[in-house]
Write a protein that holds these residues in place. Sequence first.
Motif, PDB file in Angstrom:
ATOM      1  N   THR A   1       0.835  -1.206   0.000  1.00  0.00           N
ATOM      2  CA  THR A   1       0.000   0.000   0.000  1.00  0.00           C
ATOM      3  C   THR A   1       0.864   1.248   0.000  1.00  0.00           C
ATOM      4  O   THR A   1       1.888   1.304   0.688  1.00  0.00           O
ATOM      5  CB  THR A   1      -0.891   0.014   1.260  1.00  0.00           C
TER       6      THR A   1
ATOM      7  N   ASN B   1      -3.039  -2.355  -3.076  1.00  0.00           N
ATOM      8  CA  ASN B   1      -3.000  -3.312  -4.186  1.00  0.00           C
ATOM      9  C   ASN B   1      -3.085  -4.711  -3.590  1.00  0.00           C
ATOM     10  O   ASN B   1      -2.066  -5.296  -3.203  1.00  0.00           O
ATOM     11  CB  ASN B   1      -1.719  -3.129  -4.984  1.00  0.00           C
TER      12      ASN B   1
ATOM     13  N   TYR C   1      -7.472  -9.951  -7.864  1.00  0.00           N
ATOM     14  CA  TYR C   1      -6.846  -8.673  -7.511  1.00  0.00           C
ATOM     15  C   TYR C   1      -7.939  -7.659  -7.185  1.00  0.00           C
ATOM     16  O   TYR C   1      -8.969  -7.600  -7.884  1.00  0.00           O
ATOM     17  CB  TYR C   1      -6.005  -8.148  -8.673  1.00  0.00           C
TER      18      TYR C   1
ATOM     19  N   LEU D   1      -8.276  -3.444  -6.062  1.00  0.00           N
ATOM     20  CA  LEU D   1      -7.693  -2.141  -5.734  1.00  0.00           C
ATOM     21  C   LEU D   1      -8.621  -1.455  -4.734  1.00  0.00           C
ATOM     22  O   LEU D   1      -9.766  -1.132  -5.055  1.00  0.00           O
ATOM     23  CB  LEU D   1      -7.562  -1.269  -6.986  1.00  0.00           C
TER      24      LEU D   1
END
Length: 207
Positions: free
Chosen positions: A109, A128, A145, A147
């Motif tokens: 981060t 991330n 993933y 964000l």
Amino acid sequence: MQKKIFFIGLVLLLTGTFQLKAQYAKTDSTSRRWFVGSSFYMLGNFIPDDPNRPEYVQLNVGYRITPKDVVSFRFKRSIYSWPIGIPFGPSFDAPDLNYPGHARILAPTVGYQRFWWKGAYTSVYALNAFEKYMDENKKKIGNGYTLYLDFYVGYQFKFFKNRFFFEPAIGCSYWPVRTKVPASFKSIEQKWPNYFIQPGLDFGFNF
């Protein structure tokens, strides 16, 4: 489990608020430019018999560019087994609303913090999060993933001549990008929003 962490956070927040005038020292915040720290969320790892133990780890390293501007790098690791958009309330951490398994995240981060008046600040962080999804038998079913963008408003309390600090805050976590979520997880979380209101409970050591 989250209810207990929230309660711990609320107690720490109130404790810090009551000590506002007594503890804030008028020292130059750049006299010790670097700091390391973590979050009191890690106390959730020690709740006895918790079926959803978070295995939470957070390490913060930061640098004060000016008395009011701070940049930081963070590393977070945790496990969660419930849709992360569930707000505080009757549905929060309810067993029948959990995922059919759990997700494990590793999240480097980056962040920026701006002080506006004494210890009052706003901050933004980009997490991330690399996610590993496990089914109920703890078998890996995929990687994904996410964000996360975290926004906070808080106050920094200084202790022991600016050696230590505590930063109670209120914030919003928003995830605009979330990819490769397994279908079994997606069907559970799709009815919840992609944001979450949460307290911030960071602390640190200046040097």
